[in-house]
Design a protein around this motif. Structure first.
Motif, PDB file in Angstrom:
ATOM      1  N   THR A 302     -21.198 -16.723 -25.050  1.00 18.33           N
ATOM      2  CA  THR A 302     -20.687 -17.038 -23.712  1.00 18.33           C
ATOM      3  C   THR A 302     -19.625 -16.044 -23.255  1.00 18.33           C
ATOM      4  OG1 THR A 302     -19.146 -18.650 -24.708  1.00 18.33           O
ATOM      5  CG2 THR A 302     -21.235 -19.491 -23.835  1.00 18.33           C
ATOM      6  N   LYS A 303     -18.929 -15.433 -24.203  1.00 15.31           N
ATOM      7  CA  LYS A 303     -18.017 -14.345 -23.812  1.00 15.31           C
ATOM      8  C   LYS A 303     -18.823 -13.181 -23.230  1.00 15.31           C
ATOM      9  CE  LYS A 303     -13.981 -15.958 -25.273  1.00 15.31           C
ATOM     10  NZ  LYS A 303     -14.398 -17.335 -25.514  1.00 15.31           N
ATOM     11  N   MET A 304     -19.956 -12.899 -23.854  1.00  8.53           N
ATOM     12  CA  MET A 304     -20.782 -11.781 -23.395  1.00  8.53           C
ATOM     13  C   MET A 304     -21.350 -12.057 -22.008  1.00  8.53           C
ATOM     14  SD  MET A 304     -23.928  -9.956 -25.389  1.00  8.53           S
ATOM     15  CE  MET A 304     -24.719  -8.476 -24.759  1.00  8.53           C
ATOM     16  N   THR A 305     -21.815 -13.290 -21.790  1.00 15.55           N
ATOM     17  CA  THR A 305     -22.397 -13.595 -20.483  1.00 15.55           C
ATOM     18  C   THR A 305     -21.353 -13.476 -19.374  1.00 15.55           C
ATOM     19  OG1 THR A 305     -21.991 -15.944 -20.922  1.00 15.55           O
ATOM     20  CG2 THR A 305     -24.200 -15.103 -21.388  1.00 15.55           C
ATOM     21  N   THR A 306     -20.135 -13.912 -19.651  1.00 13.54           N
ATOM     22  CA  THR A 306     -19.078 -13.787 -18.649  1.00 13.54           C
ATOM     23  C   THR A 306     -18.751 -12.321 -18.396  1.00 13.54           C
ATOM     24  OG1 THR A 306     -18.156 -15.903 -19.368  1.00 13.54           O
ATOM     25  CG2 THR A 306     -16.737 -14.483 -18.047  1.00 13.54           C
ATOM     26  N   GLY A 307     -18.746 -11.523 -19.451  1.00 19.43           N
ATOM     27  CA  GLY A 307     -18.520 -10.093 -19.268  1.00 19.43           C
ATOM     28  C   GLY A 307     -19.601  -9.449 -18.425  1.00 19.43           C
ATOM     29  N   LEU A 308     -20.840  -9.809 -18.658  1.00 15.04           N
ATOM     30  CA  LEU A 308     -21.945  -9.270 -17.859  1.00 15.04           C
ATOM     31  C   LEU A 308     -21.784  -9.648 -16.392  1.00 15.04           C
ATOM     32  CD1 LEU A 308     -24.905 -10.028 -20.294  1.00 15.04           C
ATOM     33  CD2 LEU A 308     -24.179  -7.741 -19.547  1.00 15.04           C
ATOM     34  N   ALA A 309     -21.443 -10.906 -16.129  1.00 15.75           N
ATOM     35  CA  ALA A 309     -21.268 -11.343 -14.744  1.00 15.75           C
ATOM     36  C   ALA A 309     -20.121 -10.592 -14.086  1.00 15.75           C
ATOM     37  CB  ALA A 309     -21.026 -12.848 -14.698  1.00 15.75           C
ATOM     38  N   SER A 310     -19.033 -10.378 -14.814  1.00  8.48           N
ATOM     39  CA  SER A 310     -17.870  -9.689 -14.250  1.00  8.48           C
ATOM     40  C   SER A 310     -18.181  -8.236 -13.914  1.00  8.48           C
ATOM     41  CB  SER A 310     -16.696  -9.755 -15.235  1.00  8.48           C
ATOM     42  OG  SER A 310     -16.316 -11.097 -15.477  1.00  8.48           O
ATOM     43  N   LEU A 311     -19.150  -7.657 -14.613  1.00  7.79           N
ATOM     44  CA  LEU A 311     -19.530  -6.265 -14.384  1.00  7.79           C
ATOM     45  C   LEU A 311     -20.752  -6.150 -13.476  1.00  7.79           C
ATOM     46  CD1 LEU A 311     -19.001  -4.919 -18.007  1.00  7.79           C
ATOM     47  CD2 LEU A 311     -17.550  -4.485 -16.024  1.00  7.79           C
ATOM     48  N   LEU A 344     -23.057 -18.208 -11.541  1.00  4.74           N
ATOM     49  CA  LEU A 344     -23.947 -17.066 -11.277  1.00  4.74           C
ATOM     50  C   LEU A 344     -24.661 -17.257  -9.945  1.00  4.74           C
ATOM     51  CD1 LEU A 344     -25.667 -16.427 -14.742  1.00  4.74           C
ATOM     52  CD2 LEU A 344     -23.552 -15.435 -13.863  1.00  4.74           C
ATOM     53  N   TYR A 345     -25.215 -18.465  -9.745  1.00  4.18           N
ATOM     54  CA  TYR A 345     -26.017 -18.707  -8.544  1.00  4.18           C
ATOM     55  C   TYR A 345     -25.179 -18.780  -7.270  1.00  4.18           C
ATOM     56  CZ  TYR A 345     -30.315 -19.460 -11.176  1.00  4.18           C
ATOM     57  OH  TYR A 345     -31.426 -19.277 -11.961  1.00  4.18           O
ATOM     58  N   THR A 346     -23.926 -19.187  -7.383  1.00  4.04           N
ATOM     59  CA  THR A 346     -23.127 -19.346  -6.162  1.00  4.04           C
ATOM     60  C   THR A 346     -22.167 -18.198  -5.920  1.00  4.04           C
ATOM     61  OG1 THR A 346     -21.986 -21.049  -4.867  1.00  4.04           O
ATOM     62  CG2 THR A 346     -21.088 -20.593  -7.056  1.00  4.04           C
ATOM     63  N   ARG A 347     -21.858 -17.396  -6.971  1.00  2.00           N
ATOM     64  CA  ARG A 347     -20.836 -16.360  -6.808  1.00  2.00           C
ATOM     65  C   ARG A 347     -21.294 -14.980  -7.254  1.00  2.00           C
ATOM     66  NH1 ARG A 347     -15.295 -17.462  -9.810  1.00  2.00           N
ATOM     67  NH2 ARG A 347     -14.703 -18.472  -7.853  1.00  2.00           N
ATOM     68  N   HIS A 348     -21.871 -14.870  -8.451  1.00  2.00           N
ATOM     69  CA  HIS A 348     -22.024 -13.560  -9.080  1.00  2.00           C
ATOM     70  C   HIS A 348     -23.351 -12.863  -8.807  1.00  2.00           C
ATOM     71  CE1 HIS A 348     -18.283 -13.870 -11.267  1.00  2.00           C
ATOM     72  NE2 HIS A 348     -18.627 -15.047 -11.744  1.00  2.00           N
ATOM     73  N   HIS A 349     -24.423 -13.621  -8.622  1.00  2.00           N
ATOM     74  CA  HIS A 349     -25.734 -12.985  -8.450  1.00  2.00           C
ATOM     75  C   HIS A 349     -25.767 -12.116  -7.183  1.00  2.00           C
ATOM     76  CE1 HIS A 349     -27.797 -14.479 -11.805  1.00  2.00           C
ATOM     77  NE2 HIS A 349     -28.337 -15.576 -11.321  1.00  2.00           N
TER      78      HIS A 349
END
Length: 684
Positions: A302-311, A344-349
């Protein structure tokens, strides 16, 4: 000769004349191996002579070299920085590392000026450096232009990130070093392996590399354990580099190695070092048994997924969430995955992949799980936290009253059911979020009151002053906004958005010189900020500084040659120098790039009108009105051209349409319409 030097040297030798020599290999200390090493050497001297300079850059210094806390004191604390892991609900933006780099560049320039000396800083193994160091050096090579600070960037190969490569090509001379063949006897294999491990596995000696690859794994693990023991009491940042590497490859990689990897991932997550995080997590997952060490495995993932979204790589997170949901039945895993996927669906995608209704479905699932957690405190906190996420979704669905109720009810529940000392950070986040919803509802006085409250709770968090300045502007208090922006600058590393907004307020109060300085600083920090550059050029043209405007336009067009707005601005510059032919060509080119660029249509119409080409002017203005039908100035201009062409009825129609629009110059419109009507009467 360029200010800086790019030395490509397979041996990675230092510049003999350098004042500071830094090995940037990320295996030594992970993120900011190079920048942190430089600061550890330099800052004690700066602290002894100019403590105020160190204090003004303490955030940058301690983010890269936490070992200096004892020497210079702690940075200003925020509820984010002091929150315990279980209560931390805010993460830093990905561009935080850029802010830190900018701050250190300014620290170095200020130090060199105060000391009246020239600094030569030699960084080697930069092609093996972490992303944070390569980003820092890219910014430093571009921004260090005073001549007082010279960077010598040493790489073994050309393999550096594109931003650094571009900066080196533009601002550094290149020197390719050809090394003579190595001679002398080849050392015994055992000695080669020991040397490689003792050097923290950073050597590129082919003999050492080959011997290490062929050595007995048991012997190698023992060497790593021995080296880890030597480093265990060293600087804290070794846990992100050499010590971490040796534990990972020692005798207990799945135990102490995996735990150390999770600690490193947590640190990078907390500090916003997301590129580094994406390197650590795959290594950590590789030495973690997903069944026997479930918690570590899902926390790493879950740390990795958050990092991916942030980038801005959010789509890559979805398979990882599916893996966790398919592998585990743990309620916390499913609750976290539901919340994170909703974000992801409401902010990051990307826009085409956003789905606010799907986000709401996921958050309702997260709320359902939170509401039945066995621990009372977790049940209360997590339910409020998930509903805060739901409030964001409701905001995106234009249900502002619903969002306001969710946030307000959440605050009331925390206050009613939890100890006041618990979850202080999230309470402040909820108050700040409520201020945002109130602002969106136009209830600015209430929004301001909430921001006053949250600043009282967390006085060193710069974003709150940034938000309050925005509300104060809307309440007609530009002076108050400027005070908030000024406070924010003392609490953060350089933050270009802050200076961009401050420039807008300075224009409002008539301080054009101040606004120009702020915008010039913005494009110095981030040259690709086109809006800031356009605003800067516009102010320079307004104040008659055509030479400086030309410099900024040239740089903007070099970076963005196909930006229609910059091309149009170049046409405006040509008009200021009475080069109407060039202006027309630039307006034409801008409209080839963007046929609906209203400003270019209006200005080309102005040239056509001046030349008596009324039909061409009317065509351009008609296109502009179709794009921006509620712009009274466009209607006035088209009416004026119709009037000049003798199309009096059409002119009256345009003036009449413009009169009812906000911002219309009613007196002038009425005057021109009256003239047209008089002419129509005379004609009849």
């Amino acid at each position: 000769m360029s200010e800086h030097l790019w030395r490509v040297d397979p041996r990675s030798a230092h510049d003999d004349g350098a004042d500071f020599r830094v090995d940037s290999h990320r295996r030594l200390r992970g993120p900011y191996t190079g920048m942190g090493t430089l600061l550890r050497e330099l800052v004690p001297d700066v602290q002894s002579r100019w403590p105020d300079l160190v204090r003004s850059h303490s955030i940058e210094i301690l983010s890269a070299a936490p070992e200096l806390t004892e020497a210079i004191g702690a940075a200003p604390e925020t509820l984010t920085s002091v929150a315990i892991p279980s209560e931390r609900t805010r993460i830093y933006p990905a561009n935080r590392t850029r802010r830190l780099a900018h701050g250190v560049v300014e620290l170095l320039e200020s130090y060199a000026a105060l000391a009246d000396r020239h600094l030569v800083l030699s960084f080697t193994n930069v092609d093996e450096a972490d992303h944070t160091d390569q980003e820092f050096l890219a910014i430093a090579v571009r921004r260090a232009r005073s001549g007082r600070v010279r960077f010598v960037v040493g790489t073994r190969t050309d393999a550096v990130v594109e931003e650094l490569a571009e900066a080196l090509r533009a601002h550094a001379d290149r020197e390719d070093v050809v090394n003579p063949p190595a001679d002398g006897p080849v050392r015994p294999a055992e000695e080669l392996v020991r040397a490689f491990v003792a050097g923290d596995c950073t050597s590129n000696d082919p003999h050492e590399l080959a011997a290490y690859a062929e050595a007995d794994p048991v012997v190698v693990a023992a060497l790593h354990d021995a080296r880890a023991a030597e480093l265990a009491d060293g600087d804290w940042s070794l846990r992100l580099g050499a010590l971490l590497h040796h534990l990972e490859h020692g005798g207990d990689p799945t135990g102490v190695g995996g735990d150390a990897m999770l600690d490193a991932a947590n640190h990078c997550f907390d500090m916003g070092f997301y590129h580094s995080l994406l390197e650590y997590v795959p290594r950590g997952r590789a030495i973690t048994d997903p069944e026997e060490q479930q918690e570590r495995y899902w926390l790493l993932t879950t740390k990795m997924t958050t990092g991916l979204a942030s980038l801005n790589r959010s789509l890559e997170s979805l398979p990882l969430y599916d893996e966790l949901r398919g592998r585990y039945t743990l309620p916390m895993v499913h609750m976290f995955c539901s919340y994170a996927m909703a974000m992801l669906y409401t902010r990051h995608h990307p826009p085409e992949h956003k789905d606010h209704h799907q986000a709401k479905i996921l958050l309702n699932n997260a709320v359902a799980i939170a509401s039945v957690l066995p621990d009372p405190e977790q049940r209360i906190f997590q339910t409020v936290f998930q509903k805060n996420g739901l409030a964001l979704v409701e905001t995106h669905l234009d249900n502002l009253p619903g969002a306001l109720k969710l946030v307000t009810d959440g605050l009331a529940r925390l206050d009613r059911e939890l100890d006041p000392g618990k979850h202080k950070l999230h309470r402040s986040v909820l108050v700040n979020n409520r201020s945002k919803v109130l602002g969106a509802l136009g209830r600015y006085e209430e929004a301001l009151a909430d921001l006053d409250t949250v600043i009282g709770l967390d006085p060193n968090y710069p974003d709150y002053y940034f938000d309050r300045a925005d509300v104060r502007r809307k309440l007609g208090d530009p002076e108050g906004a400027l005070l908030d922006y000024a406070t924010a600058t003392t609490l953060t590393a350089p933050f270009y958005e802050l200076h961009y907004n401050r420039a807008d307020v300075l224009v409002e109060v008539g301080d054009l010189e101040g606004a120009i300085a702020e915008l010039a600083y913005v494009v110095d920090l981030e040259p690709d900020q086109v809006d800031a550059r356009l605003n800067l050029v516009s102010l320079l043209l307004d104040t008659g500084d055509l030479d400086t405007a030309a410099v900024h336009l040239a740089e903007g067009l070099r970076l963005h040659p196909a930006d229609a707005r910059l091309v149009h601005a170049n046409g405006l510059l040509a008009l200021e120098t009475d080069d109407r032919d060039l202006a027309r060509k630039e307006f034409d080119r801008a409209l080839e790039l963007d046929p609906h660029l209203v400003a270019a249509l209006a200005d080309r119409a102005g040239l056509a009108h001046d030349d008596g080409a009324h039909d061409a002017a009317i065509r351009d203005l008609t296109t502009a009105v179709e794009v921006d039908p509620d712009n009274p100035d466009l209607l006035y201009n088209r009416g004026f051209v119709h009037q000049a062409a003798g199309h009096l009825a059409a002119a009256v129609d345009d003036y009449t349409r413009a009169l009812v629009l906000p911002g219309a110059d009613r007196d002038e419109l009425l005057r021109q319409r009256s003239l047209c009507r008089d002419e129509l009467v005379d004609a009849r």
